[in-house]
Structure formats: C-alpha cells, structure tokens
Design an enzyme around this catalytic site. Structure first.
Site, PDB file in Angstrom:
ATOM      1  N   LYS A  36       0.833  -1.215   0.000  1.00 30.55           N
ATOM      2  CA  LYS A  36       0.000   0.000   0.000  1.00 30.55           C
ATOM      3  C   LYS A  36       0.861   1.254   0.000  1.00 30.55           C
ATOM      4  O   LYS A  36       0.661   2.167  -0.780  1.00 30.55           O
ATOM      5  CB  LYS A  36      -0.913   0.031   1.245  1.00 30.55           C
ATOM      6  CG  LYS A  36      -1.980  -1.033   1.255  1.00 30.55           C
ATOM      7  CD  LYS A  36      -2.897  -0.900   2.448  1.00 30.55           C
ATOM      8  CE  LYS A  36      -2.182  -1.072   3.781  1.00 30.55           C
ATOM      9  NZ  LYS A  36      -1.550  -2.368   3.985  1.00 30.55           N
ATOM     10  N   THR A  37       1.849   1.269   0.918  1.00 33.46           N
ATOM     11  CA  THR A  37       2.689   2.463   0.995  1.00 33.46           C
ATOM     12  C   THR A  37       3.511   2.595  -0.284  1.00 33.46           C
ATOM     13  O   THR A  37       3.691   3.695  -0.811  1.00 33.46           O
ATOM     14  CB  THR A  37       3.581   2.404   2.245  1.00 33.46           C
ATOM     15  OG1 THR A  37       2.746   2.244   3.389  1.00 33.46           O
ATOM     16  CG2 THR A  37       4.395   3.662   2.415  1.00 33.46           C
ATOM     17  N   ASP A 234      -1.943   7.959   3.865  1.00 31.82           N
ATOM     18  CA  ASP A 234      -1.536   6.593   4.238  1.00 31.82           C
ATOM     19  C   ASP A 234      -2.191   6.246   5.579  1.00 31.82           C
ATOM     20  O   ASP A 234      -2.544   7.143   6.351  1.00 31.82           O
ATOM     21  CB  ASP A 234       0.001   6.537   4.376  1.00 31.82           C
ATOM     22  CG  ASP A 234       0.526   5.100   4.266  1.00 31.82           C
ATOM     23  OD1 ASP A 234      -0.276   4.177   4.061  1.00 31.82           O
ATOM     24  OD2 ASP A 234       1.751   4.913   4.388  1.00 31.82           O
ATOM     25  N   GLU A 235      -2.350   4.983   5.867  1.00 28.89           N
ATOM     26  CA  GLU A 235      -2.917   4.513   7.156  1.00 28.89           C
ATOM     27  C   GLU A 235      -4.254   5.202   7.448  1.00 28.89           C
ATOM     28  O   GLU A 235      -4.499   5.676   8.558  1.00 28.89           O
ATOM     29  CB  GLU A 235      -1.931   4.783   8.315  1.00 28.89           C
ATOM     30  CG  GLU A 235      -0.523   4.288   8.075  1.00 28.89           C
ATOM     31  CD  GLU A 235      -0.299   2.848   8.526  1.00 28.89           C
ATOM     32  OE1 GLU A 235      -1.248   2.191   8.973  1.00 28.89           O
ATOM     33  OE2 GLU A 235       0.858   2.383   8.393  1.00 28.89           O
ATOM     34  N   GLN A 265      -5.712  -3.137  10.673  1.00 29.12           N
ATOM     35  CA  GLN A 265      -4.586  -2.550  11.393  1.00 29.12           C
ATOM     36  C   GLN A 265      -4.975  -1.274  12.125  1.00 29.12           C
ATOM     37  O   GLN A 265      -4.124  -0.443  12.442  1.00 29.12           O
ATOM     38  CB  GLN A 265      -3.439  -2.260  10.430  1.00 29.12           C
ATOM     39  CG  GLN A 265      -2.828  -3.519   9.851  1.00 29.12           C
ATOM     40  CD  GLN A 265      -1.601  -3.204   9.015  1.00 29.12           C
ATOM     41  OE1 GLN A 265      -0.572  -2.788   9.532  1.00 29.12           O
ATOM     42  NE2 GLN A 265      -1.712  -3.376   7.723  1.00 29.12           N
ATOM     43  N   ARG A 651       4.877  -7.435  10.952  1.00 32.54           N
ATOM     44  CA  ARG A 651       6.101  -6.651  10.734  1.00 32.54           C
ATOM     45  C   ARG A 651       7.248  -7.548  10.289  1.00 32.54           C
ATOM     46  O   ARG A 651       8.266  -7.087   9.808  1.00 32.54           O
ATOM     47  CB  ARG A 651       6.542  -5.914  12.024  1.00 32.54           C
ATOM     48  CG  ARG A 651       5.611  -4.867  12.623  1.00 32.54           C
ATOM     49  CD  ARG A 651       5.128  -3.869  11.622  1.00 32.54           C
ATOM     50  NE  ARG A 651       3.826  -4.289  11.109  1.00 32.54           N
ATOM     51  CZ  ARG A 651       3.333  -3.860   9.943  1.00 32.54           C
ATOM     52  NH1 ARG A 651       3.991  -3.021   9.195  1.00 32.54           N
ATOM     53  NH2 ARG A 651       2.156  -4.283   9.507  1.00 32.54           N
TER      54      ARG A 651
END
Ligand code: ATP
Ligand code: MG
Length: 705
Positions: A36-37, A234-235, A265, A651
């Site tokens: 995504k990022t 983002d996020e 998340q 992660r």
C-alpha cells in the site's frame, strides 16, 4: 526506459492499475505488506512524472514523522531526476496543520510565532493555571475530585478531537457530563484564553483551529482546494473525526483524495480513530474507485498464515482478505516460553547475539512489545552483551521521569550533598515544598556554603531546639522532617552495605509508588505503559544486577570492588548516556543497532527478524486498570488488541519469534501466573493438528540456559 515504464516495472498488475489509474477519488483497502505504501509513493511519482502535476499541487499525509520521512526517502529513491520535489507537502496531520497555521496565523487568530505544547508542557501549563488566585475554588474542587492537570489536559484534547469548544461540549454532553468533564469545562475557556495570551497551541488545537479556519474562511478554503490537486493519505484506518473533516475541507471540485488503509490494522481507537471512516469515505466521496491488493511481499507463508488465522477471529471487519505470500515457505515461527520475564529478556538477547554472530545485520532485527516497561529488561540484557540497540520514540527506560526520581533518592542516599538529585525529588511525592520554600532553603545553603540537604538538616534541628523559631523556618522544618528522616535511614543502610533492591523498596514504600499509582490511575487514558510498572521493572533490574554482582563484582579504576549500590547507580547512568541523539536516526551507527519498538510505533515498518516480547496473557490483550463494564465495549477493546497483535506479527519478513513468560512480576502481588497470550491459542486452535508442526516450533526456557 521512459519514466512511465520504469515506474510501473517494479509493481504487480493490481498495483500498476492503482498507480496509473485515471485521476479520481481512490481507496485501496488491503492487508499488511501488500505494498500500500509502495503504491502510494509510486502514485505520487506518477502524478509528478507522468501526469505532470507540480510538486506544490500534491499533499501527502502520513501518520508519524518517521513515516513521512520514509516516504520522502522513497520518492527520492525513485530518482525522478526530471521532477522537482520543492513545494511538495508531506507530513503528519499535526505538522501539516502547523504549517497552515503559520502561513495563515492572522486569519486563524494566532500570533505567527506561536509555540506548540506537547502533553507534558500542557500539563505544566494547566498546573500553573490552577495556581492562579481566580482559579482557587476550581483548584480545590479539582483536587477533591482527584482531577489532575494531566487528566484535564486529556479531557480538553478529547473535546478538541471531537471538534468541540467549551460551549459546544457543554451543549453536546449536557445531560451526560461527568463531574470531571464539568470541572474541566469550567477551566476550558480560561485555558483557551491563556493559550492565546501566551501564544501557545496544543496538539489537538493544531488540527481543530485549522479545521475552523477553513470552515469559516471560504476564501482560504477555496485557495487550498485549488492548490492541492491530489491529497494522498496513508494509514487511513487511523484517522479520527477531526482529521476526516479536515480532508473533506481540503478537497475541492477538481481535486481528489487517494486513501490507503487496512481496517485490520486500526490500532488507535483509544485516541478516537475510527476505521469505519473507510466506509464513510466510499459514501462521502462517491464515486470512489476501489482497489484491492492481495499479494503480500513482506512475509513468508508461515508468518502470513498465522496472521490471517489470528485476524480471522475478529468479527468487526470491513473486508475479508485473502492474502497470499509471494515468498513461499520459510522457517517455522518460533514460540519461546520462559519461566520469568527476566529469563525472556536474556533469552531474546542470547538469540539476537547468535543471529548477529551468524551474520544477520543488527538493524534488521526488531524487538516489539506492548508496553514500554517491557523494554527495560531487554535493554539491560543487550547492554550486558554489548549489543548496540536503538529505542524508537519515547524515552529510554532509565531516562523516564519516575525511574529518574527513584534513582535520585538512591543518589541522595549515597551522596546527600547531591543538590541536583535533591531538587528533583524534594517535592515528589508532593510535600508542600513549593518555590517559596525552595528559595528560602537555597538562601540558607548559599549563606552558609553548605549543601541543600545539610541546610534542610540544620533547619529541622534548629526548629526542634527553638520553640520560638521564626514561622517560616518552622514551616520549612515541618514540611521537610519526613524527607530528612527518609534520607537519613537510607544513608544508614548504605553505610552497612545494603543491597540496592532494599534501598529501592524503602523509597517505593515511603510514598513514591503510591504517588505514581495515583498518577497512573489519573492519567490512565494516555498511560497503557504505567509508571508503576516501570518502577517495578527498576526493582527487578536492581535485584538481577545485585545477583550478578554477587558472582562477578564490578571494580573501580583501582581494581577495588564497588559497593553494590554504586555499581547499580553507575549502570543506570550508563544506560542513560548511551541514548542516541534525537537526530541520530541515520548513519553507520544506526545501521549497527538492534531496534526496540512498541507495537504501536512499529506500524508500517518491516524487519527481517521480529521478536514479540510479552506475547502473553495480561499484556496482549492488555488488561488495563479499569475494564470497561459493558460487554460490547469489552469485545471492541479485545478486537483492537487482536489487531495490535496482527500488526506485530505482520512486521516480520522472514523470522518471527513469539515470546512469553510463565510468570510476570508485580510489586503488589509479586510473581503472578502469566503464560501465552490467548491470541496464540486463537491461531493454534484454528490449525489442524498436522499443521501445527509445520507452522510453529515450540521452545521451552530450558533450551536457553
Ligand atoms: P503495511 O500494511 O504494513 O503498512 P504496506 O501494505 O504499506 O504494509 P509496503 O510497506 O508498501 O506494504 O510493502 C511491503 C514490502 O513489500 C516492502 O518491502 C515493499 O518494498 C515490498 N513490495 C511491495 N510491492 C512489491 C512488488 N510489486 N515487488 C516487490 N516488492 C514489493
Ligand atoms: Mg504501509
């Protein structure tokens, strides 16, 4: 290769579609590690390089300063040499709003040179406000209600994050106001006035004032809407109401929002974030072009499988995802069980030592934990093995206020003339030793050329012997008698070689622990990393170090063994001074350091090897001070904690270690049964019997001694 092709070549088909899509409102909802990022960053490059937008027409919002920084690095790494990045706005919501307010301070009713208060500054600011004569009644009422400045600050921030000024908050909550809210509402307008008078802006104010500015000033709003042709976020799952409102204000007729997020998340619900903003976005900004990404590039199949099984246990999900790893099978996930938390710390340090010896780069190894307190023992063990580490965000354990306070008592016990230590704790816990008494004491010490502690002792002795001593001296003596006695008792113990843990216990029991228990209880909103927990860890550290000193005493420069307390204090000082400078997040040194993060602060990052410390009952899910009573609320909290565990697991790229201790230490109840997190059971239960052996390796503490 033309820029268009080179931009797209490192992306898969789904990602390419998103990056090169026609300009429109877009939403990418996808699981962890699906790029995504990467897509968001590539989209910026596409907009600049192919759509030929000027950098100043792009606004990119990320969640943390670190993420913003990383995003800029990634754009630069794309080597768009034809593109000038000057004028690109890229930052957190807070930093972007600060920028707006600096530019339009006058219109926003601010002094352009305003200063920004963090939550500590805010606390002190409120404390001062309450000391003013006009607030005397309020201060008394707040005290009676055990409403601290920190709590008042948190309630004000809460109101502001909901977009509410004092009058609006009173109107909105009128029949549901708690006594704490009511008292806070009395101070709120005064707080605002004083902030303006002193040109101070708190964190929440940055966003609220910007939202108000663009709500009321149509001209400025139109200006922004014309300027920013593309807004990328983002996020997105972690935006709160006010941030969402800001985005709505900034978006004009001809501009678009490109949002990426993962409902699984969302881990900032406790700060007002609402992942349902993802659904709201689809409605409010229709038509929205929706994209999904299903290839995970980060983790091995095993890690991803465990993560998918875990998050599958949540009910409140917007999308059901079918993440596939492109990496294939890797190593099994290691589950490390230890007897006690300190065994866990030394076990983790031992594993890390071995990994580094086998050639793994320290910076590719991360230790993640739910609460800051957990890092203390790990720091100590890494230090013992001379493994450099970097604690991201927050303060290092030994630099935390409560830890420094406890240590200052010990410093005074060893050296009563340590004025710095005395000044630090003379009024912690509060003994009514305010600035006026302190200046009297300073004057006496200066006049006689003695230390502050000696001055205190003399004052106490004088008042005892002279019934007609001046009132000021009597009062000073009264306030400090208990303190002088405590230091004398501690000092006597030092003389007979008492162990640091005994001294610490005396300090904690003399009121420091109760004091911080109150602070914890009142600050509970911000403190899932309680100060008492840190003090308990300090005590445990002292015990461990003492035991070690028995075996191999530390020696001074002349080869004489240091007393245990002096060894403990020098160890603590060393732990403090190895901190990286604030800007030391780059360079060779940084590359040689193992990373220590809270799970919250590791959001969006990735590491080859991840140790999750304290994957343990009571910690994950975290059992806070006061459990919400309602069942629905409780389930909500549990699901957020499960998402947090999901963030931790995802992660890891190649190696994942889930660690827990069978027993956890608490000052009040001693050793308590902990054991594996129920989230581990979630995963194990969802696996077939045969699958268990392919997914996990279980190791017991015995394998580590
Ligand atoms: P999170 O949900 O944790 O924020 P994310 O969806 O933002 O994750 P990224 O951080 O963008 O994921 O990507 C995860 C990793 O996968 C990164 O190392 C990234 O460089 C890599 N990656 C993403 N897409 C590709 C691709 N098409 N080819 C190779 N590597 C990729
Ligand atoms: Mg990301």
């Amino acid at each position: 290769m033309d820029p268009q092709a080179s931009l797209l070549q490192s992306l898969n088909a789904e990602q390419r579609q998103a990056v090169s899509a026609e300009r429109s409102n877009m939403l990418i909802v996808a699981g962890a590690g699906t790029g995504k990022t990467r897509v968001l960053v590539s989209r910026i490059a596409w907009l600049l390089g192919v759509e030929a937008l000027a950098a100043r027409e792009v606004l990119a919002v990320t969640f943390t300063n670190k993420a913003a920084h990383e995003m800029l690095e990634r754009i630069e790494a794309l080597k768009l040499n034809t593109v000038n990045l000057k004028g690109l706005w890229c930052g957190t919501f807070h930093s972007i709003c600060a920028r707006f307010l600096r530019s339009y301070a006058v219109q926003a009713g601010l002094d352009p040179s305003f200063t920004i208060m963090d939550s500590d500054d805010q606390k002190r600011f409120i404390d001062e406000l309450l000391k003013a004569e006009e607030q005397a009644d309020l201060a008394v009422a707040a005290k009676a209600a055990k409403l601290t400045p920190a709590k008042i600050g948190a309630i004000i921030a809460d109101f502001k994050e909901q977009g509410l000024r004092a009058a609006q908050a009173a109107a909105k909550f009128h029949s549901r106001l708690t006594p704490e809210m009511e008292l806070t509402l009395e101070l709120y307008p005064v707080y605002e006035q004083e902030c303006l008078r002193q040109s101070k802006v708190d964190f929440a104010e940055l966003i609220l004032r910007t939202v108000e500015l663009f709500t009321h000033n149509a001209e400025l709003r139109a200006l922004q809407q014309r300027r920013f042709k593309e807004i990328l976020v983002d996020e997105f799952q972690d935006t709160n109401h006010l941030q969402y409102q800001l985005l709505s204000l900034l978006k004009g007729h001809d501009s678009h929002i490109f949002a990426v997020g993962d409902d699984d998340q969302s881990i900032y619900g406790w700060r007002g974030a609402d992942y349902r903003n993802l659904n709201r976005f689809l409605k409010d900004f229709a038509p929205v072009h929706l994209f999904k990404l299903e290839q995970n590039y980060r983790s091995t199949s095993q890690i991803l499988h465990a993560a998918n099984l875990l998050i599958g246990c949540n009910h409140e999900r917007i999308t059901d995802k079918h993440l596939q790893s492109v990496k294939g099978d890797g190593e099994r996930i290691s589950v490390l069980s230890f007897n006690k938390v300190e065994d866990e710390a030394s076990g983790i340090a031992q594993c890390i030592e071995k990994l580094i010896a086998d050639g793994e780069a320290p910076s590719s190894i991360a230790v993640l934990y739910r609460n800051n307190a957990r890092s203390a023992l790990i720091e100590q063990e890494l230090l013992q093995r001379s493994i450099p580490y970097y604690v991201y965000g927050g303060q290092r354990f030994y630099e935390r206020k409560e830890v420094q306070d406890a240590i200052s008592y010990l410093r005074l016990a060893v050296n009563p003339s340590d004025n710095g230590a005395l000044l630090r704790i003379i009024n912690v816990p509060a003994r009514g030793f305010g600035p006026a008494k302190l200046s009297t004491l300073r004057a006496i010490a200066a006049e006689r050329g003695i230390s502050l502690h000696q001055a205190l002792c003399q004052v106490v002795a004088f008042a005892k012997e002279h019934a007609d001593a001046p009132r000021e001296i009597k009062l000073l003596a009264k306030k400090s008698a208990g303190f002088v006695e405590l230091i004398a008792a501690l000092n006597a113990k030092v003389q007979v070689g008492a162990a640091p843990e005994l001294l610490l216990t005396m300090v904690l029991e003399a009121g420091l622990l109760d004091y911080y228990a109150q602070v914890d209880a009142k600050e509970k909103k911000d403190s899932d990393e309680g100060r008492c927990a840190n003090l308990e860890m300090l005590l445990l550290n002292a015990k461990n170090l003492s035991a070690r000193e028995e075996r191999t005493p530390t020696e001074d420069a002349d080869g004489k063994p240091l007393s245990k307390i002096v060894a403990f204090l020098s160890n603590a000082a060393l732990m403090g001074s190895t901190e990286l400078t604030a800007s030391g997040s780059s360079g060779d040194d940084f590359a040689k350091k193992v990373r220590l993060y809270t799970i919250h602060s590791a959001k969006g990052l990735e590491f080859d090897t991840v140790f999750v410390a304290g994957f343990e009952r009571g910690l994950l899910p975290f059992v806070p001070f006061q459990q919400p009573r309602e069942q629905a609320q409780q389930r909500k909290c549990l699901e957020e904690e499960r998402r947090l565990a999901y963030v931790a697991i995802t992660r890891a790229k190649n190696h994942l270690y889930l660690c827990y201790a069978a027993y956890a230490f608490s000052y009040y109840s001693g050793w308590q049964l902990a054991g594996p997190s129920p989230f581990l059971n979630d995963i194990v239960r969802a696996l077939g019997r045969n699958e268990r052996a392919t997914l996990f390796d279980f190791y017991a503490a015995a394998d580590f001694v």
